[in-house]
Design a protein around this motif. Structure first.
Motif, mmCIF file in Angstrom:
data_model
loop_
_atom_site.group_PDB
_atom_site.id
_atom_site.type_symbol
_atom_site.label_atom_id
_atom_site.label_comp_id
_atom_site.label_asym_id
_atom_site.label_seq_id
_atom_site.Cartn_x
_atom_site.Cartn_y
_atom_site.Cartn_z
ATOM 1 N N GLN A 62 0.732 -1.057 0.006
ATOM 2 C CA GLN A 62 0.076 0.223 -0.013
ATOM 3 C C GLN A 62 1.028 1.416 -0.146
ATOM 4 O OE1 GLN A 62 -2.638 0.141 3.404
ATOM 5 N NE2 GLN A 62 -2.903 2.449 3.141
ATOM 6 N N VAL A 63 1.963 1.247 0.814
ATOM 7 C CA VAL A 63 2.829 2.676 0.653
ATOM 8 C C VAL A 63 4.150 2.527 -0.031
ATOM 9 C CG1 VAL A 63 2.103 2.685 3.219
ATOM 10 C CG2 VAL A 63 4.384 1.805 2.693
ATOM 11 N N ASP A 64 4.185 1.376 -0.751
ATOM 12 C CA ASP A 64 5.376 1.502 -1.938
ATOM 13 C C ASP A 64 5.038 2.477 -2.843
ATOM 14 O OD1 ASP A 64 7.498 0.723 -2.985
ATOM 15 O OD2 ASP A 64 6.782 -0.856 -4.047
ATOM 16 N N ARG A 65 5.993 3.389 -3.170
ATOM 17 C CA ARG A 65 6.055 4.463 -4.046
ATOM 18 C C ARG A 65 7.461 4.275 -5.113
ATOM 19 N NH1 ARG A 65 1.772 4.096 -1.779
ATOM 20 N NH2 ARG A 65 0.504 6.217 -1.216
ATOM 21 N N GLY A 66 7.982 3.253 -4.526
ATOM 22 C CA GLY A 66 9.243 3.090 -5.461
ATOM 23 C C GLY A 66 10.468 3.744 -4.964
ATOM 24 N N ALA A 67 10.305 4.191 -3.733
ATOM 25 C CA ALA A 67 11.557 4.893 -2.935
ATOM 26 C C ALA A 67 11.983 3.966 -1.692
ATOM 27 C CB ALA A 67 11.302 6.148 -2.449
ATOM 28 N N GLY A 68 11.303 2.967 -1.645
ATOM 29 C CA GLY A 68 11.648 1.915 -0.427
ATOM 30 C C GLY A 68 10.505 2.104 0.742
ATOM 31 N N VAL A 69 10.584 1.008 1.356
ATOM 32 C CA VAL A 69 9.710 0.868 2.340
ATOM 33 C C VAL A 69 10.298 0.686 3.684
ATOM 34 C CG1 VAL A 69 7.594 -0.465 3.359
ATOM 35 C CG2 VAL A 69 7.818 0.011 1.030
ATOM 36 N N ALA A 70 10.208 1.221 4.878
ATOM 37 C CA ALA A 70 10.586 1.244 5.977
ATOM 38 C C ALA A 70 9.621 0.864 6.874
ATOM 39 C CB ALA A 70 11.229 2.551 6.707
ATOM 40 N N LEU A 71 9.891 -0.285 7.722
ATOM 41 C CA LEU A 71 9.235 -1.109 8.485
ATOM 42 C C LEU A 71 9.640 -0.959 10.006
ATOM 43 C CD1 LEU A 71 9.578 -3.289 5.779
ATOM 44 C CD2 LEU A 71 7.353 -3.814 6.833
ATOM 45 N N LEU A 72 8.812 -0.352 10.829
ATOM 46 C CA LEU A 72 9.224 -0.288 12.226
ATOM 47 C C LEU A 72 8.015 -1.306 12.969
ATOM 48 C CD1 LEU A 72 9.687 2.869 11.097
ATOM 49 C CD2 LEU A 72 10.394 3.214 13.447
ATOM 50 N N ALA A 73 9.019 -2.249 14.024
ATOM 51 C CA ALA A 73 8.076 -2.921 14.707
ATOM 52 C C ALA A 73 8.362 -2.812 16.007
ATOM 53 C CB ALA A 73 8.592 -4.399 14.295
ATOM 54 N N ASP A 74 7.343 -3.150 17.081
ATOM 55 C CA ASP A 74 6.912 -2.793 18.419
ATOM 56 C C ASP A 74 8.026 -3.710 19.136
ATOM 57 O OD1 ASP A 74 5.390 -4.787 18.113
ATOM 58 O OD2 ASP A 74 3.717 -3.798 19.185
ATOM 59 N N LEU A 75 7.946 -5.073 19.048
ATOM 60 C CA LEU A 75 8.740 -6.073 19.707
ATOM 61 C C LEU A 75 8.530 -7.560 19.356
ATOM 62 C CD1 LEU A 75 6.340 -7.085 22.267
ATOM 63 C CD2 LEU A 75 7.082 -4.877 23.169
ATOM 64 N N GLY A 76 9.432 -8.252 19.895
ATOM 65 C CA GLY A 76 9.137 -9.775 19.675
ATOM 66 C C GLY A 76 8.752 -10.262 18.388
ATOM 67 N N SER A 77 7.736 -10.840 18.266
ATOM 68 C CA SER A 77 7.135 -11.543 17.261
ATOM 69 C C SER A 77 7.017 -10.573 16.019
ATOM 70 C CB SER A 77 5.813 -12.522 17.431
ATOM 71 O OG SER A 77 5.100 -11.724 17.920
ATOM 72 N N ALA A 78 6.421 -9.403 16.346
ATOM 73 C CA ALA A 78 6.519 -8.291 15.162
ATOM 74 C C ALA A 78 7.871 -8.226 14.397
ATOM 75 C CB ALA A 78 6.008 -7.234 15.615
ATOM 76 N N VAL A 79 8.943 -8.277 15.233
ATOM 77 C CA VAL A 79 10.014 -8.201 14.542
ATOM 78 C C VAL A 79 10.547 -9.374 13.765
ATOM 79 C CG1 VAL A 79 12.724 -7.927 15.070
ATOM 80 C CG2 VAL A 79 11.190 -6.395 16.211
ATOM 81 N N LEU A 80 10.142 -10.547 14.484
ATOM 82 C CA LEU A 80 10.540 -11.898 13.933
ATOM 83 C C LEU A 80 9.646 -12.064 12.695
ATOM 84 C CD1 LEU A 80 10.782 -14.087 16.994
ATOM 85 C CD2 LEU A 80 12.654 -13.135 15.578
ATOM 86 N N THR A 81 8.408 -11.620 12.510
ATOM 87 C CA THR A 81 7.554 -11.709 11.384
ATOM 88 C C THR A 81 8.112 -11.004 10.379
ATOM 89 O OG1 THR A 81 5.663 -12.373 12.770
ATOM 90 C CG2 THR A 81 5.171 -11.488 10.552
ATOM 91 N N VAL A 82 8.420 -9.771 10.327
ATOM 92 C CA VAL A 82 9.078 -9.016 9.472
ATOM 93 C C VAL A 82 10.156 -9.416 8.952
ATOM 94 C CG1 VAL A 82 10.131 -6.720 8.930
ATOM 95 C CG2 VAL A 82 8.216 -6.835 10.288
ATOM 96 N N LYS A 83 11.183 -9.824 9.880
ATOM 97 C CA LYS A 83 12.484 -10.504 9.307
ATOM 98 C C LYS A 83 12.191 -11.793 8.741
ATOM 99 C CE LYS A 83 15.574 -9.243 13.092
ATOM 100 N NZ LYS A 83 16.510 -9.984 14.000
ATOM 101 N N ALA A 84 11.091 -12.629 8.878
ATOM 102 C CA ALA A 84 10.843 -13.656 8.062
ATOM 103 C C ALA A 84 10.330 -13.349 6.663
ATOM 104 C CB ALA A 84 9.859 -14.602 8.894
#
Length: 136
Positions: A62-84
Motif C-alpha cells: 500500500q505504501v510502496d511508491r518506488g523509493a523504498g519501504v521502512a518497517l518499524l516493529a514494536d517488539l518480539g514476534s512483530a520483529v521476527l515476522t518482518v524478518k521472516a
C-alpha cells in the motif's frame, strides 16, 4: 524533491489500535503539506493481539511508491515476522527494510524525514537516531 517518490512507512504492532494511533501521531506531527505514505499493520487477521504476515505485506504494498519501504516493529514476534518476510525475498516490495528504532519516537522521526523527501538511508538514520532522545 516534491515530485520524487517518497519512502513509505509501515508500523507493525501486536495491537491494531496501537499501530493506528502511532500512525496518526506520526503523520500529525509531520505537519502540513505532503506526508509520506504510512500504513499500520497491527494485530492478527481477526483483530486479536499478535502479528500477521498478510497484514504486513499488504501494508507494505500500500505504501510502496518506488523509493523504498521502512518497517518499524514494536517488539518480539512483530520483529521476527518482518524478518521472516524479508528473508522470503518476494513477500515485501524491493527496497523494504526493517529499521532498528524505538517504535513511537522512531516512527515520528521516520515519517517527518520521509515527508521531507529524504531517501531510505536518511529515513533509517533519523529513526535509529531516535534511540538517543533523552527525556530527563
Amino acid at each position: 524533491m516534491a515530485d520524487a517518490p517518497l519512502v513509505g512507512i509501515v508500523l507493525v504492532s501486536h495491537s491494531g489500535p496501537v499501530a493506528e494511533a502511532v500512525a496518526a501521531l506520526a503523520t500529525g506531527l509531520a505537519g502540513g503539506g505532503t506526508t509520506a505514505p504510512v500504513a499500520a499493520a497491527g494485530g492478527t487477521d481477526d483483530g486479536g493481539l499478535g502479528t500477521s504476515a498478510g497484514l504486513i505485506s499488504a501494508a507494505a504494498e500500500q505504501v510502496d511508491r518506488g523509493a523504498g519501504v521502512a518497517l518499524l516493529a514494536d517488539l518480539g514476534s512483530a520483529v521476527l515476522t518482518v524478518k521472516a518476510l524479508l528473508a522470503e525475498g518476494d513477500e515485501l516490495p524491493a527496497g523494504a527494510r526493517l529499521l532498528d528504532a524505538p517504535f513511537v519516537e522512531g516512527a515520528v522521526a521516520a515519517v517527518v524525514t520521509a515527508s521531507a523527501g529524504a531517501d531510505l538511508a536518511a529515513v533509517e538514520a533519523a529513526a535509529t537516531d531516535a534511540y538517543t532522545y533523552r527525556k530527563v
